[in-house]
Design an enzyme around this catalytic site. Structure first.
Site, mmCIF file in Angstrom:
data_model
loop_
_atom_site.group_PDB
_atom_site.id
_atom_site.type_symbol
_atom_site.label_atom_id
_atom_site.label_comp_id
_atom_site.label_asym_id
_atom_site.label_seq_id
_atom_site.Cartn_x
_atom_site.Cartn_y
_atom_site.Cartn_z
ATOM 1 N N ASP A 95 1.337 -0.564 9.588
ATOM 2 C CA ASP A 95 1.633 0.675 10.326
ATOM 3 C C ASP A 95 3.129 0.980 10.233
ATOM 4 O OD1 ASP A 95 0.903 1.687 13.798
ATOM 5 O OD2 ASP A 95 1.309 2.839 11.989
ATOM 6 N N ILE A 108 0.829 -1.221 0.000
ATOM 7 C CA ILE A 108 0.000 0.000 0.000
ATOM 8 C C ILE A 108 0.861 1.269 0.000
ATOM 9 C CG2 ILE A 108 -0.254 0.315 2.515
ATOM 10 C CD1 ILE A 108 -3.316 0.665 1.935
HETATM 11 N N1 APR Z 1 0.742 -3.030 2.343
HETATM 12 C C1 APR Z 1 -0.522 -3.525 2.438
HETATM 13 N N2 APR Z 1 -0.936 -4.349 3.418
HETATM 14 C C2 APR Z 1 -0.009 -4.702 4.341
HETATM 15 C C3 APR Z 1 1.327 -4.238 4.321
HETATM 16 C C4 APR Z 1 1.683 -3.367 3.266
HETATM 17 N N3 APR Z 1 2.916 -2.849 3.151
HETATM 18 N N4 APR Z 1 1.984 -4.783 5.389
HETATM 19 C C5 APR Z 1 1.097 -5.564 6.032
HETATM 20 N N5 APR Z 1 -0.098 -5.531 5.405
HETATM 21 C C6 APR Z 1 -1.342 -6.230 5.722
HETATM 22 C C7 APR Z 1 -1.247 -7.509 6.508
HETATM 23 O O1 APR Z 1 -0.873 -8.599 5.649
HETATM 24 C C8 APR Z 1 -2.678 -7.628 6.998
HETATM 25 O O2 APR Z 1 -3.471 -8.230 5.985
HETATM 26 O O3 APR Z 1 -2.111 -5.381 6.544
HETATM 27 C C9 APR Z 1 -3.128 -6.168 7.161
HETATM 28 C C10 APR Z 1 -3.289 -5.690 8.598
HETATM 29 O O4 APR Z 1 -2.295 -6.300 9.403
HETATM 30 P P1 APR Z 1 -1.524 -5.457 10.544
HETATM 31 O O5 APR Z 1 -0.630 -4.488 9.897
HETATM 32 O O6 APR Z 1 -0.951 -6.453 11.480
HETATM 33 O O7 APR Z 1 -2.683 -4.605 11.264
HETATM 34 P P2 APR Z 1 -3.778 -5.039 12.332
HETATM 35 O O8 APR Z 1 -4.089 -6.494 12.274
HETATM 36 O O9 APR Z 1 -4.884 -4.050 12.142
HETATM 37 O O10 APR Z 1 -3.049 -4.782 13.731
HETATM 38 C C11 APR Z 1 -2.766 -3.440 14.078
HETATM 39 O O11 APR Z 1 -0.482 -3.901 14.424
HETATM 40 O O12 APR Z 1 1.220 -2.881 13.347
HETATM 41 C C12 APR Z 1 0.507 -2.892 14.503
HETATM 42 O O13 APR Z 1 0.585 -0.623 15.255
HETATM 43 C C13 APR Z 1 -0.252 -1.604 14.685
HETATM 44 O O14 APR Z 1 -0.849 -2.160 16.929
HETATM 45 C C14 APR Z 1 -1.340 -2.074 15.596
HETATM 46 C C15 APR Z 1 -1.656 -3.460 15.089
#
Ligand code: APR
Length: 188
Positions: free
Chosen positions: A32, A9
Site C-alpha cells: 500500500d 508491483i
Molecule cells: N510489490 C509487490 N508486493 C509487495 C510490495 C511491492 N512493492 N511490497 C510488499 N509486497 C508484498 C508483501 O511482501 C506481501 O507478500 O505484498 C504482500 C502483502 O503484504 P502487505 O503489504 O503487508 O499487505 P497485507 O498483509 O494485505 O496488509 C495490509 O498493511 O500496508 C498496510 O495499509 C495496509 O493496513 C493495510 C495492511
C-alpha cells in the site's frame, strides 16, 4: 493466462495493479505504501474523494475500488482490503476469495486486459502464505475458465464470454513465488 513473477508491483506496465489496502483507503505500509509513493499525491487525493460507506470505511473488507494509476506505469489501481488473519475460522477464506473475485470483476468492467496481484493479506495481515495462495489461484482459475472458453467462442465468431485477460501474481519475495509455482507450476 496466468503468470508468476518476482518483483515490485509498482513497476509493472499493466492495465491494473491491485493494492492490498486497508478499509480507510488512504495508504499505509507494505505494498500500500509502495503504491502510494510511486503513484504520487494524486492517488491519495483520489482515495480521499471515495465515499465512506460508514465512518472511516471507504472499502469494506473483501470489496474493491478502482482509481487511476497516476504516476504509476499501470493505468489503474484496484484497491482491495484483505482480511486480518485470526485462525481461519472467522470468515477469512471467504473474505480473501472475495478480494480476488471483486478485483477481477472490476478489472473486466473497466476493460482491463492485464492485471497484477500482490499476495494479499500475507504481510501485515498475517495470512498463511500457502492457504492464501491456494485461494488466490482458485479464484483466478474460476474467473478464467468460464462456461465457454473465449477461444471457442471466438473460433465460432462469437464474442468471448469473458475478456481475454493476462493475470500476474507479482510476488515480492522469492519464497512467495515458490509457493505459487508449487501450486500451478513454473510460469510460462
Ligand atoms: N510489490 C509487490 N508486493 C509487495 C510490495 C511491492 N512493492 N511490497 C510488499 N509486497 C508484498 C508483501 O511482501 C506481501 O507478500 O505484498 C504482500 C502483502 O503484504 P502487505 O503489504 O503487508 O499487505 P497485507 O498483509 O494485505 O496488509 C495490509 O498493511 O500496508 C498496510 O495499509 C495496509 O493496513 C493495510 C495492511
Amino acid at each position: 493466462m496466468i503468470k508468476i513473477i518476482q518483483g515490485d508491483i509498482t513497476t509493472l506496465a499493466v492495465d491494473a495493479i491491485v493494492n492490498a489496502a486497508n478499509q480507510v483507503m488512504l495508504g499505509g505500509g507494505g505494498v500500500d505504501g509502495a503504491i502510494h509513493r510511486a503513484a504520487g499525491h494524486e492517488l491519495y487525493e483520489a482515495c480521499l474523494t471515495m465515499p465512506e460507506v460508514r465512518p472511516g470505511v471507504r472499502c469494506p473488507t473483501g470489496e474493491a475500488r478502482i482509481t487511476p494509476g497516476f504516476r504509476l506505469p499501470a493505468k489503474f489501481v484496484i484497491h482491495t482490503v484483505g482480511p486480518v488473519y485470526r485462525d481461519g475460522q472467522h470468515g477469512e477464506p471467504e473474505k480473501l476469495a472475495a478480494c480476488y473475485r471483486n478485483s477481477l470483476a472490476l478489472a473486466a468492467e473497466n476493460g482491463c486486459h492485464s492485471i497484477a496481484f500482490p499476495c494479499i493479506s500475507t504481510g501485515i495481515y498475517g495470512y498463511p502464505k500457502e492457504e492464501a495462495a491456494a485461494i488466490a489461484v482458485s479464484e483466478v482459475q474460476a474467473f478464467l475458465s468460464p462456461a465457454e472458453s473465449a477461444e471457442d467462442a471466438e473460433g465460432e465468431g462469437r464474442a468471448p464470454s469473458r475478456p481475454l485477460m493476462e493475470i500476474i501474481f507479482c510476488c515480492f519475495l522469492e519464497r512467495d513465488k515458490r509457493v505459487y509455482e508449487n501450486l500451478i507450476g513454473k510460469s510460462a
